[in-house]
Design a protein around this motif. Structure first.
Motif, PDB file in Angstrom:
ATOM      1  N   ALA A 140      -5.067  13.218   6.010  1.00 45.72           N
ATOM      2  CA  ALA A 140      -6.500  12.959   6.192  1.00 45.72           C
ATOM      3  C   ALA A 140      -7.007  13.521   7.519  1.00 45.72           C
ATOM      4  CB  ALA A 140      -6.782  11.460   6.123  1.00 45.72           C
ATOM      5  N   HIS A 141      -6.132  13.703   8.477  1.00 42.06           N
ATOM      6  CA  HIS A 141      -6.537  14.227   9.786  1.00 42.06           C
ATOM      7  C   HIS A 141      -6.993  15.681   9.721  1.00 42.06           C
ATOM      8  CE1 HIS A 141      -5.254  11.270  13.075  1.00 42.06           C
ATOM      9  NE2 HIS A 141      -5.406  10.606  11.946  1.00 42.06           N
ATOM     10  N   THR A 142      -6.745  16.370   8.615  1.00 41.55           N
ATOM     11  CA  THR A 142      -7.210  17.762   8.510  1.00 41.55           C
ATOM     12  C   THR A 142      -8.731  17.836   8.538  1.00 41.55           C
ATOM     13  OG1 THR A 142      -7.108  17.700   6.089  1.00 41.55           O
ATOM     14  CG2 THR A 142      -5.177  18.559   7.247  1.00 41.55           C
ATOM     15  N   MET A 163       0.856  -1.174   0.000  1.00 42.17           N
ATOM     16  CA  MET A 163       0.000   0.000   0.000  1.00 42.17           C
ATOM     17  C   MET A 163       0.906   1.242   0.000  1.00 42.17           C
ATOM     18  SD  MET A 163      -2.921   1.135   2.808  1.00 42.17           S
ATOM     19  CE  MET A 163      -3.988  -0.231   2.470  1.00 42.17           C
ATOM     20  N   THR A 164       0.614   2.161  -0.899  1.00 46.89           N
ATOM     21  CA  THR A 164       1.405   3.388  -0.975  1.00 46.89           C
ATOM     22  C   THR A 164       0.976   4.354   0.130  1.00 46.89           C
ATOM     23  OG1 THR A 164      -0.135   4.530  -2.430  1.00 46.89           O
ATOM     24  CG2 THR A 164       1.550   3.149  -3.490  1.00 46.89           C
ATOM     25  N   MET A 204      -2.928   3.504  11.490  1.00 46.48           N
ATOM     26  CA  MET A 204      -2.106   4.550  12.105  1.00 46.48           C
ATOM     27  C   MET A 204      -0.720   4.021  12.485  1.00 46.48           C
ATOM     28  SD  MET A 204      -3.594   7.385  11.841  1.00 46.48           S
ATOM     29  CE  MET A 204      -2.487   8.329  12.893  1.00 46.48           C
ATOM     30  N   ALA A 205      -0.629   2.759  12.860  1.00 46.25           N
ATOM     31  CA  ALA A 205       0.679   2.164  13.152  1.00 46.25           C
ATOM     32  C   ALA A 205       1.533   2.113  11.885  1.00 46.25           C
ATOM     33  CB  ALA A 205       0.507   0.768  13.745  1.00 46.25           C
ATOM     34  N   GLU A 226      -5.646   7.787   2.095  1.00 47.69           N
ATOM     35  CA  GLU A 226      -7.037   7.694   1.652  1.00 47.69           C
ATOM     36  C   GLU A 226      -7.822   6.711   2.517  1.00 47.69           C
ATOM     37  OE1 GLU A 226      -6.677   6.731  -2.496  1.00 47.69           O
ATOM     38  OE2 GLU A 226      -6.175   8.790  -3.041  1.00 47.69           O
ATOM     39  N   TYR A 227      -7.197   5.604   2.898  1.00 45.82           N
ATOM     40  CA  TYR A 227      -7.863   4.622   3.750  1.00 45.82           C
ATOM     41  C   TYR A 227      -8.155   5.219   5.127  1.00 45.82           C
ATOM     42  CZ  TYR A 227      -8.952   0.393   6.297  1.00 45.82           C
ATOM     43  OH  TYR A 227      -9.580  -0.531   7.083  1.00 45.82           O
ATOM     44  N   ILE A 228      -7.185   5.922   5.683  1.00 50.00           N
ATOM     45  CA  ILE A 228      -7.392   6.579   6.976  1.00 50.00           C
ATOM     46  C   ILE A 228      -8.519   7.604   6.853  1.00 50.00           C
ATOM     47  CG2 ILE A 228      -6.335   8.133   8.681  1.00 50.00           C
ATOM     48  CD1 ILE A 228      -3.683   6.548   8.153  1.00 50.00           C
ATOM     49  N   GLY A 229      -8.543   8.348   5.759  1.00 48.73           N
ATOM     50  CA  GLY A 229      -9.623   9.301   5.518  1.00 48.73           C
ATOM     51  C   GLY A 229     -10.973   8.612   5.462  1.00 48.73           C
TER      52      GLY A 229
END
Length: 74
Positions: free
Chosen positions: A50-52, A1-2, A36-37, A8-11
């Motif tokens: 994505a945290h924005t 995974m890039t 997140m790890a 994008e996944y976290i978003g």
């Protein structure tokens, strides 16, 4: 995974509504923790862009948040 895909996944995970997170029997928390790890392993001491979407912490928050990663995502 890039890095871009991971961000994008976290978003996507952050878009899951809170009620659904709470009724997920822990899958949401486990998936988010793993993502997140992976991010922390690649970019120590930063949060993914994505945290924005979360906005600033509430006024009662007294901790320190790591900066948002501002490098290029490939």
């Amino acid at each position: 995974m890039t890095d871009k895909q991971l961000n994008e996944y976290i978003g996507h995970m952050l878009d899951v509504p809170k009620p659904k997170r709470l009724t997920s029997n822990g899958w949401w928390a486990e998936d988010f923790k793993c993502a997140m790890a992976m991010w922390e392993d690649r970019h120590p001491g930063t949060r993914p862009p994505a945290h924005t979407k979360l906005g600033p912490p509430p006024p009662c928050f007294t901790g320190t948040l790591p900066p948002i990663y501002d490098g290029e995502l490939k």
